[in-house]
Design an enzyme around this catalytic site. Structure first.
Site, PDB file in Angstrom:
ATOM      1  N   GLY A  50       0.798  -1.153   0.023  1.00  0.00           N
ATOM      2  CA  GLY A  50      -0.018  -0.097  -0.086  1.00  0.00           C
ATOM      3  C   GLY A  50       0.747   1.271  -0.063  1.00  0.00           C
ATOM      4  O   GLY A  50       0.241   2.509  -0.135  1.00  0.00           O
ATOM      5  N   ASN A  51       2.181   1.064   0.166  1.00  0.00           N
ATOM      6  CA  ASN A  51       2.987   2.275   0.089  1.00  0.00           C
ATOM      7  C   ASN A  51       3.550   2.271  -1.059  1.00  0.00           C
ATOM      8  O   ASN A  51       4.525   1.436  -1.603  1.00  0.00           O
ATOM      9  CB  ASN A  51       4.135   2.000   1.163  1.00  0.00           C
ATOM     10  N   ARG A  98       7.326  -4.204  10.757  1.00  0.00           N
ATOM     11  CA  ARG A  98       7.473  -3.302  11.693  1.00  0.00           C
ATOM     12  C   ARG A  98       6.643  -3.742  12.873  1.00  0.00           C
ATOM     13  O   ARG A  98       6.561  -3.023  14.004  1.00  0.00           O
ATOM     14  CB  ARG A  98       6.661  -1.974  11.183  1.00  0.00           C
ATOM     15  N   GLU A 127      -0.978   2.293  14.333  1.00  0.00           N
ATOM     16  CA  GLU A 127       0.038   3.052  13.499  1.00  0.00           C
ATOM     17  C   GLU A 127       0.564   4.230  14.111  1.00  0.00           C
ATOM     18  O   GLU A 127       1.329   5.036  13.474  1.00  0.00           O
ATOM     19  CB  GLU A 127      -0.323   2.965  11.975  1.00  0.00           C
ATOM     20  N   HIS A 158      -1.208   6.031   5.565  1.00  0.00           N
ATOM     21  CA  HIS A 158      -1.488   6.590   6.926  1.00  0.00           C
ATOM     22  C   HIS A 158      -2.312   8.080   6.590  1.00  0.00           C
ATOM     23  O   HIS A 158      -1.957   8.686   5.623  1.00  0.00           O
ATOM     24  CB  HIS A 158      -0.200   6.995   7.383  1.00  0.00           C
ATOM     25  N   ASN A 203      11.715   5.407   0.412  1.00  0.00           N
ATOM     26  CA  ASN A 203      10.878   4.500   0.900  1.00  0.00           C
ATOM     27  C   ASN A 203       9.398   4.621   1.587  1.00  0.00           C
ATOM     28  O   ASN A 203       8.941   4.049   2.268  1.00  0.00           O
ATOM     29  CB  ASN A 203      11.698   3.631   2.105  1.00  0.00           C
ATOM     30  N   CYS A 261       6.820  12.142   8.374  1.00  0.00           N
ATOM     31  CA  CYS A 261       6.904  10.800   8.901  1.00  0.00           C
ATOM     32  C   CYS A 261       8.240  10.391   9.774  1.00  0.00           C
ATOM     33  O   CYS A 261       8.232   9.574  10.715  1.00  0.00           O
ATOM     34  CB  CYS A 261       7.374   9.639   7.693  1.00  0.00           C
TER      35      CYS A 261
END
Length: 446
Positions: free
Chosen positions: A24-25, A138, A174, A247, A362, A368
């Site tokens: 999803g990133n 993570r 998250e 996010h 990334n 972030c």
């Protein structure tokens, strides 16, 4: 007593690499397998920290985590010396090993959810380290984040550092990347906005995972002792998640009374804004700066990270400053929008661009990389002073990064056992610089 908002940035770790591990990133997937530069990454991050500290803002440092994370391999049945474990694990399951070398703790916005003392029932600053349950690489971060926060914010008369929420899919959390706080002044009671992507009990069918659950937001609000009247729990737009906004801070950022957001940030935009206004009643008047999709298409907002910027109250300046990544300047729609934004009479008066390209590749922009912590003068005095940026600390950490970090790191380099020795040497030296104690990392405990 003056209250400020400090930014604690995550140091880029020695094993910074482009593993493409985050479903999803978009940026992470696009750059999977590229050659990274851990040294350039840590120096870029330090330069951003120094820039804010030099401007008169309070800037702190969060240490990287131990990577490769050999304790997890021992839990999974590998044994012997560090080298023997790594050689065996790399041969048996290189995908697992790549997950255990990720330098993802650098993105401190995912370290924890933080509520300032003005908002909490017991008048302390509350931290809940994120369990980051949604991704393998993570999901190992929470316990070490808790250790780090307890080392930096050790005075329990001012700070309450909780354990992560249960490591279970229903409480997927998250951290501050799905949290916005609005207020008139940092030291006054504010409105806390917690954003979720899905309800844990629904049949979720999105293109990409929705990482934050409603249940986690509700649990954090309870354990932090937030006033229900001043707490808003709302849903992120499914359209944004499916486009790659993994996010909420990819499509929304706030500071003081200002909420800066994309048209498609929230599932129910009208309901969300009305709930924020109701929660702020008698405290302040929220200021909404909405960016229409017609001016900045959602795809451009996500690839440029316009909203994954730091929106800051700048010393001796009556308007706010947006610290955006260089990619925002390089994208035509976002650059032109920023030019119109600062030319107007709105609350945001300046956009400054930061070079954080190693992080951006990334999928992590300036926002972030930082965890926001509101501190009174008394609370600030209780923070580990060695973790606060100064000219001396900047010089020490720059020399440290130049000594210990590789200039290049490719996907196959991660299998080199020498990387373990280098990374442990770097972290051992760092614990002394930041005053974290000899047993801070698992490898230091024997």
């Amino acid at each position: 007593m003056r209250t400020i908002e400090a930014n604690f940035d995550g140091l880029v770790g020695p094993t910074h690499n482009y593993g493409g591990l985050a479903d999803g990133n978009v940026a992470s997937a696009k750059n999977k397998g590229l050659i990274s530069s851990p040294r350039a990454g840590v120096l870029e991050g330090l330069a951003k920290m120094k820039r804010l500290a030099d401007a008169g803002l309070v800037q702190g440092v969060l240490p990287p985590h131990e990577r490769p994370f050999l304790p997890r391999l021992r839990e999974l049945g590998f044994s012997g010396s560090d080298k023997a474990i790594w050689d065996a694990a790399w041969a048996a399951d290189p995908v697992l090993c790549r997950n255990l070398t990720s330098a993802s703790p650098m993105w401190a916005a995912n370290a924890a959810m933080v509520s300032p003392s003005a908002d909490t029932a017991d008048g302390r600053v509350h931290f809940t380290p994120a369990n980051l349950h949604s991704t393998l690489h993570r999901s190992i971060e929470g316990p070490q984040t808790e250790t780090a926060l307890k080392a930096i914010f050790a005075d329990d008369t001012h700070f309450a550092v909780h354990a992560p929420l249960p490591d279970q899919v229903a409480f997927s959390d998250e951290g501050a990347a799905n949290h916005v706080r609005l207020c008139a002044e940092h030291g006054e009671e504010g409105v806390e906005i917690l954003v979720f992507g899905r309800d844990a009990y629904e049949d979720y069918r999105g293109v990409f995972p929705a990482r934050q659950t409603r249940q986690s937001c509700e649990a954090i609000a309870r354990r932090h002792g937030l006033n229900p009247k001043r707490t808003v729990i709302v849903r992120q737009s499914q359209r944004a998640i499916d486009a790659g906004a993994f996010h909420n801070d990819v499509v929304c950022v706030g500071n003081g009374p200002v909420l800066f957001f994309h048209e498609f940030a929230f599932e129910d935009k009208a309901g969300t804004l009305a709930a924020i206004k109701a929660a702020a009643e008698d405290l302040f008047e929220p200021i909404f700066v909405e960016v229409p999709d017609s001016e900045v298409p959602l795809g451009d907002a996500i690839t440029s990270y316009l909203f994954n910027s730091q929106l800051l109250s700048w010393p001796d300046y009556d308007r706010m400053v947006l610290i955006a990544p260089k990619e925002t300047e390089e994208c035509t729609s976002t650059r032109e929008y920023c030019e119109r934004l600062v030319a107007g009479n709105g609350p945001i008066g300046d956009v400054q661009y930061a070079e954080v390209r190693q992080s951006m590749r990334n999928g992590g922009g300036p926002a972030c990389l930082r965890l926001r912590v509101v501190l009174s003068e008394e609370e600030r005095a209780g923070v580990n002073p060695k973790c606060l940026m100064s000219e001396t600390l900047y010089q020490e950490l720059t020399a440290w990064g130049e000594k210990w970090y590789r200039d290049e790191l490719g996907p196959n380099d991660l299998g080199d056992p020498a990387l373990i020795v280098e990374a442990q040497g770097a972290l051992d030296a760092l614990t002394a610089i930041l005053g974290l104690g000899r047993g801070f990392y698992p490898f230091q405990r024997g």
